[in-house]
Design an enzyme around this catalytic site. Sequence first.
Site, PDB file in Angstrom:
ATOM      1  N   ALA A 148      58.452   7.492  23.319  1.00  0.00           N
ATOM      2  CA  ALA A 148      58.082   8.681  24.089  1.00  0.00           C
ATOM      3  C   ALA A 148      58.684   8.640  25.494  1.00  0.00           C
ATOM      4  O   ALA A 148      58.924   7.560  26.037  1.00  0.00           O
ATOM      5  CB  ALA A 148      56.554   8.759  24.179  1.00  0.00           C
ATOM      6  N   SER A 151      61.539  11.145  19.502  1.00  0.00           N
ATOM      7  CA  SER A 151      60.081  11.219  19.412  1.00  0.00           C
ATOM      8  C   SER A 151      59.582  12.658  19.582  1.00  0.00           C
ATOM      9  O   SER A 151      60.153  13.441  20.338  1.00  0.00           O
ATOM     10  CB  SER A 151      59.464  10.351  20.516  1.00  0.00           C
ATOM     11  N   GLN A 175      61.065  12.135  14.868  1.00  0.00           N
ATOM     12  CA  GLN A 175      59.760  11.512  14.578  1.00  0.00           C
ATOM     13  C   GLN A 175      58.653  12.527  14.809  1.00  0.00           C
ATOM     14  O   GLN A 175      58.572  13.163  15.857  1.00  0.00           O
ATOM     15  CB  GLN A 175      59.553  10.288  15.476  1.00  0.00           C
ATOM     16  N   TYR A 233      54.659  13.543  15.168  1.00  0.00           N
ATOM     17  CA  TYR A 233      53.216  13.302  15.312  1.00  0.00           C
ATOM     18  C   TYR A 233      52.519  14.583  14.904  1.00  0.00           C
ATOM     19  O   TYR A 233      52.871  15.672  15.389  1.00  0.00           O
ATOM     20  CB  TYR A 233      52.852  12.993  16.770  1.00  0.00           C
ATOM     21  N   THR A 255      54.971   9.284  11.776  1.00  0.00           N
ATOM     22  CA  THR A 255      54.263   8.105  12.301  1.00  0.00           C
ATOM     23  C   THR A 255      52.773   8.244  12.039  1.00  0.00           C
ATOM     24  O   THR A 255      52.156   9.242  12.443  1.00  0.00           O
ATOM     25  CB  THR A 255      54.537   7.942  13.811  1.00  0.00           C
ATOM     26  N   LYS A 273      56.145   5.886   8.981  1.00  0.00           N
ATOM     27  CA  LYS A 273      56.242   4.765   9.937  1.00  0.00           C
ATOM     28  C   LYS A 273      54.859   4.232  10.281  1.00  0.00           C
ATOM     29  O   LYS A 273      53.980   5.007  10.681  1.00  0.00           O
ATOM     30  CB  LYS A 273      56.935   5.248  11.218  1.00  0.00           C
ATOM     31  N   SER A 306      55.864  -1.496  10.408  1.00  0.00           N
ATOM     32  CA  SER A 306      55.779  -1.569  11.871  1.00  0.00           C
ATOM     33  C   SER A 306      54.334  -1.749  12.295  1.00  0.00           C
ATOM     34  O   SER A 306      53.424  -1.198  11.667  1.00  0.00           O
ATOM     35  CB  SER A 306      56.292  -0.232  12.448  1.00  0.00           C
ATOM     36  N   HIS A 343      53.856  -0.902  15.511  1.00  0.00           N
ATOM     37  CA  HIS A 343      54.020  -0.095  16.722  1.00  0.00           C
ATOM     38  C   HIS A 343      54.299  -0.997  17.930  1.00  0.00           C
ATOM     39  O   HIS A 343      53.850  -0.730  19.045  1.00  0.00           O
ATOM     40  CB  HIS A 343      52.762   0.752  16.965  1.00  0.00           C
ATOM     41  N   GLY A 360      59.565  -6.180  17.707  1.00  0.00           N
ATOM     42  CA  GLY A 360      60.005  -7.506  18.134  1.00  0.00           C
ATOM     43  C   GLY A 360      61.475  -7.828  17.925  1.00  0.00           C
ATOM     44  O   GLY A 360      61.910  -8.924  18.280  1.00  0.00           O
ATOM     45  N   VAL A 361      62.253  -6.901  17.369  1.00  0.00           N
ATOM     46  CA  VAL A 361      63.680  -7.184  17.127  1.00  0.00           C
ATOM     47  C   VAL A 361      64.409  -7.255  18.475  1.00  0.00           C
ATOM     48  O   VAL A 361      64.396  -6.285  19.242  1.00  0.00           O
ATOM     49  CB  VAL A 361      64.319  -6.079  16.250  1.00  0.00           C
ATOM     50  N   ARG A 362      65.019  -8.401  18.765  1.00  0.00           N
ATOM     51  CA  ARG A 362      65.704  -8.574  20.051  1.00  0.00           C
ATOM     52  C   ARG A 362      67.063  -9.257  19.934  1.00  0.00           C
ATOM     53  O   ARG A 362      67.808  -9.314  20.913  1.00  0.00           O
ATOM     54  CB  ARG A 362      64.836  -9.421  21.014  1.00  0.00           C
ATOM     55  N   ARG A 368      61.400  -1.034  22.790  1.00  0.00           N
ATOM     56  CA  ARG A 368      61.452  -1.259  24.243  1.00  0.00           C
ATOM     57  C   ARG A 368      62.849  -1.538  24.795  1.00  0.00           C
ATOM     58  O   ARG A 368      63.139  -1.110  25.927  1.00  0.00           O
ATOM     59  CB  ARG A 368      60.498  -2.394  24.625  1.00  0.00           C
TER      60      ARG A 368
HETATM   61  C1  FNR Z   1      56.571   3.545  21.299  1.00  0.00           C
HETATM   62  N1  FNR Z   1      56.543   3.773  19.921  1.00  0.00           N
HETATM   63  C2  FNR Z   1      56.479   5.061  19.438  1.00  0.00           C
HETATM   64  N2  FNR Z   1      56.503   5.302  18.090  1.00  0.00           N
HETATM   65  C3  FNR Z   1      56.495   6.561  17.613  1.00  0.00           C
HETATM   66  O1  FNR Z   1      56.520   6.750  16.399  1.00  0.00           O
HETATM   67  N3  FNR Z   1      56.466   7.629  18.479  1.00  0.00           N
HETATM   68  C4  FNR Z   1      56.434   7.478  19.820  1.00  0.00           C
HETATM   69  O2  FNR Z   1      56.432   8.447  20.568  1.00  0.00           O
HETATM   70  C5  FNR Z   1      56.419   6.150  20.332  1.00  0.00           C
HETATM   71  N4  FNR Z   1      56.341   5.930  21.686  1.00  0.00           N
HETATM   72  C6  FNR Z   1      56.444   4.654  22.177  1.00  0.00           C
HETATM   73  C7  FNR Z   1      56.436   4.447  23.556  1.00  0.00           C
HETATM   74  C8  FNR Z   1      56.605   3.172  24.068  1.00  0.00           C
HETATM   75  C9  FNR Z   1      56.635   2.962  25.549  1.00  0.00           C
HETATM   76  C10 FNR Z   1      56.806   2.075  23.183  1.00  0.00           C
HETATM   77  C11 FNR Z   1      57.064   0.679  23.705  1.00  0.00           C
HETATM   78  C12 FNR Z   1      56.760   2.266  21.826  1.00  0.00           C
HETATM   79  C13 FNR Z   1      56.676   2.639  18.976  1.00  0.00           C
HETATM   80  C14 FNR Z   1      58.149   2.364  18.661  1.00  0.00           C
HETATM   81  O3  FNR Z   1      58.690   3.369  17.839  1.00  0.00           O
HETATM   82  C15 FNR Z   1      58.343   1.027  17.911  1.00  0.00           C
HETATM   83  O4  FNR Z   1      57.502   1.003  16.787  1.00  0.00           O
HETATM   84  C16 FNR Z   1      58.081  -0.210  18.766  1.00  0.00           C
HETATM   85  O5  FNR Z   1      58.483  -0.017  20.099  1.00  0.00           O
HETATM   86  C17 FNR Z   1      58.834  -1.377  18.161  1.00  0.00           C
HETATM   87  O6  FNR Z   1      58.588  -2.542  18.838  1.00  0.00           O
HETATM   88  P1  FNR Z   1      59.553  -3.154  19.976  1.00  0.00           P
HETATM   89  O7  FNR Z   1      60.991  -3.043  19.507  1.00  0.00           O
HETATM   90  O8  FNR Z   1      59.285  -2.372  21.218  1.00  0.00           O
HETATM   91  O9  FNR Z   1      59.084  -4.572  20.058  1.00  0.00           O
END
Ligand code: FNR
Length: 387
Positions: free
Chosen positions: A94, A121, A153, A155, A181, A249, A271, A273, A306-308, A328
Amino acid sequence: MTGPSTPQPPLTAIPADLQSLADYEQRAEKHMPPDTWRHIQAGAGAETSLAANRAQFDRRHLVPQMLTDMRDGTTEVELFGQRHAAPILLAPVAYHRLAHPQGELATIRAATALDTTMVVSTLSSIPLEEIAGAARAAAAELARAAPPPLWFQLYFQPDRDYTAELVQRAEAAGYQVLVFTVDAAIKRSDFTLPPDVDAANLRRMPRLSQSASLAGGKIVFGTPLLDTAPTWESLAWLRSATKLPIVVKGLLSAQDARLAAEHGADGIIVSNHGGRVLDGLVPPLDALPAMVEAVDDSIPLLLDSGVRHGTDVLKALALGARAVLVGRPQIHALAVAGMAGVAHMLHILRAEFELAMAQTGCISPEAIQRHLLAGNIAESGHNPARS
Ligand code: FNR
């Protein structure tokens, strides 16, 4: 004068010491207001799932197959009939304008340049139509016939008509896959958006409270929060409302994977999240093998959280994922250096992945199988038939 809480502006050139996603993460904090930084980084509760999301990769080890002829090597994969340059996508996140004034426009340009799909998103801070337009413009500038596949994506919104409208807008704007999601309709958040950032796609729609309150009164049950929390019926409705492939998701169990396939899902993103919704959830990599088995290869399973590193991608594919997504890291890179930062971050991850493939004897993503993981017999311990 900049004080400790005044974020530094984005860099205009990439310094040589930025060489990994961890370097970007470390640097990003300086480029964001402290409360925004905490919002991006935070996990739920005591952050055990957040930590487990990294540990799930770190505790697995690769076993290479040496002396393989690599001359026909490729990182390409196909998902829903579309080619992807590598099994790496940008997860929906987001409000990119929290990290950079150009927000999603910078991210989509970088993703297009690197031939990578960005999952846009519902809560993007730029309208979904403008993001799709920027992807096409960037592809044209690069003399490409089309941008990489566009994914949106979804919501669910309080009113189903608004949800249907979002789906129709995404279709009309040329998005080719819908990511539904399902794991974040009920969550806590104390973060307040700054006045210049908003949910650009939802401007005409009634506001949706996505946060449960732990203060006095009702918590979750009996609150409007549950009016929008999707159910299996919602997936069946969505299936009837669009012809686009639907990727669910936020699933973490074999039973849910099977149910999703039965309800018409075309794919799943395994996931938690990024550890942001409920602390204590199983890390996706641990959940993945049983889910792959449950759907018996009938639909592709993707994975995030967690993928880095390039080797993380290899480990996820070895356990049956078709592709991974990063969340992230795109925000870190965006805050540090805008479009150039995101492009560089994606290049780093892609290069690490390709190098790791070559170093372990994998000529294609399909060649990445369980044999690549040390102790892979223990991995299939859930299924006595296999061990
Ligand atoms: C998210 N994620 C997320 N997922 C989704 O489906 N819609 C969204 O709007 C958001 N917004 C969002 C904001 C922020 C700040 C974060 C960190 C995450 C979840 C995102 O798609 C994903 O599942 C995770 O971020 C994956 O993990 P890593 O790669 O951040 O460790």
